[in-house]
Design an enzyme around this catalytic site. Structure first.
Site, PDB file in Angstrom:
ATOM      1  NE  ARG A 252       2.136   5.537   0.807  1.00  0.00           N
ATOM      2  CZ  ARG A 252       1.040   6.265   0.833  1.00  0.00           C
ATOM      3  NH1 ARG A 252       0.280   6.280   1.907  1.00  0.00           N
ATOM      4  NH2 ARG A 252       0.694   6.997  -0.206  1.00  0.00           N
ATOM      5  CD  GLU A 281      -3.711  -1.512   3.865  1.00  0.00           C
ATOM      6  OE1 GLU A 281      -4.664  -1.057   3.198  1.00  0.00           O
ATOM      7  OE2 GLU A 281      -2.865  -0.791   4.410  1.00  0.00           O
ATOM      8  CG  HIS A 300      -5.020   2.313   4.280  1.00  0.00           C
ATOM      9  ND1 HIS A 300      -4.062   1.720   3.501  1.00  0.00           N
ATOM     10  CD2 HIS A 300      -4.808   3.657   4.162  1.00  0.00           C
ATOM     11  CE1 HIS A 300      -3.314   2.657   2.917  1.00  0.00           C
ATOM     12  NE2 HIS A 300      -3.760   3.837   3.312  1.00  0.00           N
TER      13      HIS A 300
END
Length: 352
Positions: A252, A281, A300
């Site tokens: 995270r 993001e 990600h």
């Protein structure tokens, strides 16, 4: 990331005996919007979202709700008065108001470890990519340059014999430790919830955070983000690290102070970083990380494999099925609901 039809097919295969009155849909079908909305929910919780149209229109009679990122807020629970089970096919629970579900007698399931192999593989790959300049060399060749010199050229390490600090010793952290054992690395673990005996059994050494930071050549983060550990790696903690150390974050973004990390990389206070998660993001165009030559960035994708995503609806519904068949489910989040009288009555009726 998992189309609604994946849950529909898993229901038919695993839960078909409980009926075929199943409504299938997608919370957000637009890929770009999905990435933004799910990240906002992870940061701010499910209450920021409106109730999906399908739930407003058809949710009042539903008893089970299953999905991946669909926000299960108090508003959703209010719109589904007959709901008894909520299941998300992911380990994270950021998109579920578990407290409210518990109050209403709704049992919550998640799927722990569905992408553990994917993330642990990726973390090892990120260590190698960053310290051995794999991505940078590839980029240089693609852009017409035969690059041989990098910011860490004088200290490029091998993994063998180095110390790796693993922060968080859940399923993913344990798999990382297991996989790095093949490189003959000394594995240090910081996790206040892991027993020294368990860590030792895995061939690792349990240490405090300060020791891990000072002694590790590589640090990889696999802890869950909570209010207590937000920005647990900040300016003070980075200052304890070796100048030749690398930090890898596939967990995270909030575990690391992004401003402090960028500043440390810019000043070469540590050798490098590899990041798959970011507070915003897609990463903003003015991000400091985009200006640095000692950081590897990915979008990600650590947990995104066909195996991890495709299998997770089945893993979730198989566990819910165990409950309904009076077996032992693995992934119940709020077991106190099992003592709720209204829930017990519903479960008896389903099992009858």
């Amino acid at each position: 990331m998992i189309p609604g039809k994946g849950f529909g097919e898993a229901w038919k295969k695993i839960m078909g005996e409980y009926g075929d009155d199943v409504l299938v849909g997608d919370w957000e079908a637009d890929w770009e919007k999905l990435q933004y909305r799910r990240l906002e929910v992870e940061k701010r919780g499910p209450e920021i979202e409106v109730v999906p149209d399908q739930i407003i229109e058809s949710g009042k009679d539903a008893e089970i709700l299953a999905g991946l990122f669909v926000p299960v807020s108090s508003k959703v629970l209010e719109a589904m008065p007959k709901l008894k089970v909520v299941g998300v096919s992911r380990a994270g629970l950021e998109n579920v108001n578990v407290t409210e579900a518990t109050k209403r007698g709704v049992l919550v399931f998640n799927v722990q470890g569905r992408n553990a192999h994917a993330v642990s593989d990726f973390a090892v790959g990120m260590m190698l990519a960053e310290c051995r300049n794999i991505a940078r060399a590839h980029y240089a060749i693609k852009n017409g340059t035969w690059r041989k010199t990098f910011s860490n050229s004088a200290t490029v390490p091998e993994l063998t014999g180095r110390n790796v600090g693993i922060i968080g010793f859940g399923y993913i952290g344990r798999l990382v430790a297991q996989k790095l054992s093949g490189f003959n690395m000394n594995r240090l673990v910081f996790d206040p919830y892991a027993s020294e005996e368990d860590v030792k059994e895995a061939g690792c050494t349990k240490v405090d955070l300060e020791t891990l930071l000072k002694e590790s050549d590589f640090i990889t983060l696999h802890a869950r983000l909570t209010e207590a550990n937000k920005n647990m790696i900040g300016e003070k903690e980075i200052a304890l690290m070796k100048e030749t150390a690398y930090i890898v974050n596939t967990g995270r973004a909030g575990l690391v102070d992004q401003v402090a990390l960028a500043a440390a990389l810019k000043a070469n206070k540590i050798s490098g970083a590899a990041l798959d998660v970011f507070t915003t993001e897609p990463i903003p165009e003015d991000s400091e990380f985009l200006k640095l030559d000692n950081v590897t960035l990915t979008t990600h994708i650590a947990g995104t494999t066909a195996d991890a995503l495709g299998n997770s609806p089945s893993l979730l519904l198989e566990d819910i099925s165990k409950l309904l068949k009076d077996n032992k489910p693995r992934f119940i989040v709020n077991p106190e609901v099992l003592e709720n009288e209204e829930f017990k009555k519903w479960l008896e009726e389903v099992r009858a």
